[in-house]
Design an enzyme around this catalytic site. Structure first.
Site, PDB file in Angstrom:
ATOM      1  N   ILE A  97       0.692  -1.365   0.006  1.00  7.26           N
ATOM      2  CA  ILE A  97      -0.067  -0.020   0.135  1.00  7.26           C
ATOM      3  C   ILE A  97       0.731   1.114   0.047  1.00  7.26           C
ATOM      4  O   ILE A  97       1.626   1.471   0.924  1.00  7.26           O
ATOM      5  CB  ILE A  97      -0.940   0.081   1.141  1.00  7.26           C
ATOM      6  CG1 ILE A  97      -1.842  -1.307   1.250  1.00  7.26           C
ATOM      7  CG2 ILE A  97      -1.864   1.264   1.418  1.00  7.26           C
ATOM      8  CD1 ILE A  97      -2.597  -1.334  -0.074  1.00  7.26           C
ATOM      9  N   GLU A 132      -1.938  -1.299 -10.376  1.00 12.38           N
ATOM     10  CA  GLU A 132      -3.190  -0.864 -10.936  1.00 12.38           C
ATOM     11  C   GLU A 132      -3.483  -1.664 -12.361  1.00 12.38           C
ATOM     12  O   GLU A 132      -4.012  -1.093 -13.360  1.00 12.38           O
ATOM     13  CB  GLU A 132      -3.012   0.723 -11.219  1.00 12.38           C
ATOM     14  CG  GLU A 132      -2.705   1.415 -10.030  1.00 12.38           C
ATOM     15  CD  GLU A 132      -3.607   2.650  -9.675  1.00 12.38           C
ATOM     16  OE1 GLU A 132      -4.668   2.845 -10.187  1.00 12.38           O
ATOM     17  OE2 GLU A 132      -2.981   3.416  -8.985  1.00 12.38           O
TER      18      GLU A 132
END
Ligand code: FAD
Length: 403
Positions: free
Chosen positions: A157, A363
């Site tokens: 993250i 992504e």
């Protein structure tokens, strides 16, 4: 069709470029070596109104269009991927998702301070066993009275140790698979929340990336974003915006690779001439130029669709896939053009190459985007309307239609 930038956008590009040349480029080699995330850069970006560039003024953003966000990302990544990644998660994945899916109270409480840059937002979807396969996640949120009790962990993250607010995805009903995932706004300061950075990354070493842990974190029920079970759709729509910023940033890596290569082409001579005069070197330069122009067109097309309030999952995926592949190739060729010197951090190109790898992975990996594009063309995939849409730009008109 109008391919020109507005005066405001030109000024924005100039401002970010000057900022990068003054505040990032002189120090980035050291930050990269030390694996240090310089958080004061975010404060400076906030001073320039760049932490909420495409967020309506109503929520204290700069109210610019979505392609202005792309310009910021291009220019930031020309300096380093770490700071573009920060803007990607803060604005693209978090703030724009709040703008699209948040209720008025959530927007006032979380979006406004984020757009001002007083608070930093991040996005927690990936887990140790759930990357491309989002539904394999194990984090759970169990409703108990006025709260959801959050348990589990996230990994990889961005801004894990820096952000104040996180969008976290968790199962509220595992039996429903994708339809049992919900999205929550989680604050770092709550009991049971902790984070830990990952060290030893190949690239984006000046960035902060790591793990989040939730140990019986009490999330107030008001912090459910959208409806229970809408989390998967929310995550995918967030990625439409995150991927847009990644694609734009990739143009910045190509720009930086090209800039460094052009300089070296004129400085270095072999066989009695500048290396830029050798046709095989020219081939690499030409590929960079083609990659930059093609990627930028794909990015601005996706931004144009966003400005119109139109669905752009397909176009954004194509832009992200292509731009990141071109950036990786451009950085690789930039190292090649520098010969042995490209292999040392005396020149910035080795950092561009190391940095260019992660965007090909995050992504949506290159493979996921390849499959998505094939499925669209083959007619196996189509996008269904969402219950909330990102407001079109200009925002004043959008406000009326959203009501
Ligand atoms: C620097 C960095 C920052 C990140 N920041 C964030 C963040 O802020 N928030 C967040 O939630 N996540 C973040 N991520 C995580 C990232 O989104 C995931 O790593 C990514 O989605 C891929 O998941 P994975 O690593 O588990 O790979 P996997 O999904 O395990 O894939 C492994 C390999 O298999 C291939 N593969 C998998 N499925 C298929 C398929 N169906 N067809 C073909 N090939 C397939 C992949 O393409 C890949 O090559 C970050 C990652 C990095 C490196």
């Amino acid at each position: 069709m109008d391919f020109s930038l507005t005066e405001e956008q030109e000024l924005l590009r100039k401002t970010v470029r000057q900022f990068v040349d003054k505040e990032i480029n002189p120090y980035i080699r050291e930050w990269d070596e030390k694996q240090h995330f310089e958080s004061s850069i975010l404060t400076r970006l906030a001073d320039l109104g760049l932490m909420g560039v495409c967020i309506p003024e109503q929520y204290s953003g700069s109210g610019m269009d979505y392609n202005s966000l792309a310009i910021v990302c291009e220019e930031l990544e020309r300096g380093d991927t770490a700071f573009r990644t920060a803007v990607s998660v803060h604005t693209g994945l978090n703030s724009m998702t709040l703008l699209q899916w948040g209720n008025e109270e959530q927007k006032q409480k979380y979006l406004t301070p984020q757009a001002k840059g007083e608070k930093v937002g991040a996005f927690g979807l990936t887990e140790p066993n759930a990357g491309s396969d989002v539904a394999a996640m194990q984090t759970t949120a169990v409703k108990e009275g006025e709260y959801y009790i959050l348990n589990g962990s996230k990994t990889w993250i961005s801004l894990c140790d820096v952000a104040d607010h996180f969008l976290v995805f968790a199962y509220t009903d595992k039996s429903k698979k994708h339809h049992g995932i919900s999205a929550f706004i989680v604050e770092r300061k709550w009991e049971g929340f902790s984070s830990k950075a990952i060290k030893g990354k190949l690239g984006i070493r000046a960035g902060n990336t790591g793990e989040l842990f939730f140990d019986n974190v009490k999330v107030p029920k008001e912090n459910l974003l959208g409806q229970e079970g809408e989390g998967f759709k929310i995550a995918m729509s967030a990625l439409d915006n995150g991927r847009f910023t990644v694609a734009a940033g990739a143009c910045g890596t190509i720009m930086a690779s090209l800039e460094a290569s052009l300089k070296y082409c004129h400085e270095r001579s072999t066989f009695g001439k500048e290396i830029g005069k050798h046709q095989l070197v020219q081939q690499m330069i030409a590929k960079m130029e083609a990659g930059l122009v093609q990627s930028r067109l794909l990015v601005f097309r996706a931004g144009w669709l966003k400005n119109q309030g139109k669905r752009n999952t397909r176009e954004t995926s194509l832009a992200k896939w292509q731009a990141c592949d071109y950036a990786w190739e451009a950085a690789n060729d930039a190292v090649q053009i520098h010969g042995a010197y490209g292999f040392s951090n005396e020149y910035p190109v080795e950092r561009y190459l190391r940095n260019a790898k992660a965007p090909v992975i995050y992504e949506g990996t290159r493979e996921i985007h390849t499959v998505m594009q094939a499925e669209y063309v083959l007619g196996y995939r189509e996008d269904k309307p969402l219950s909330s849409t990102l407001p079109a730009w200009p925002f004043e008109e959008a406000k009326e239609t959203v009501k």
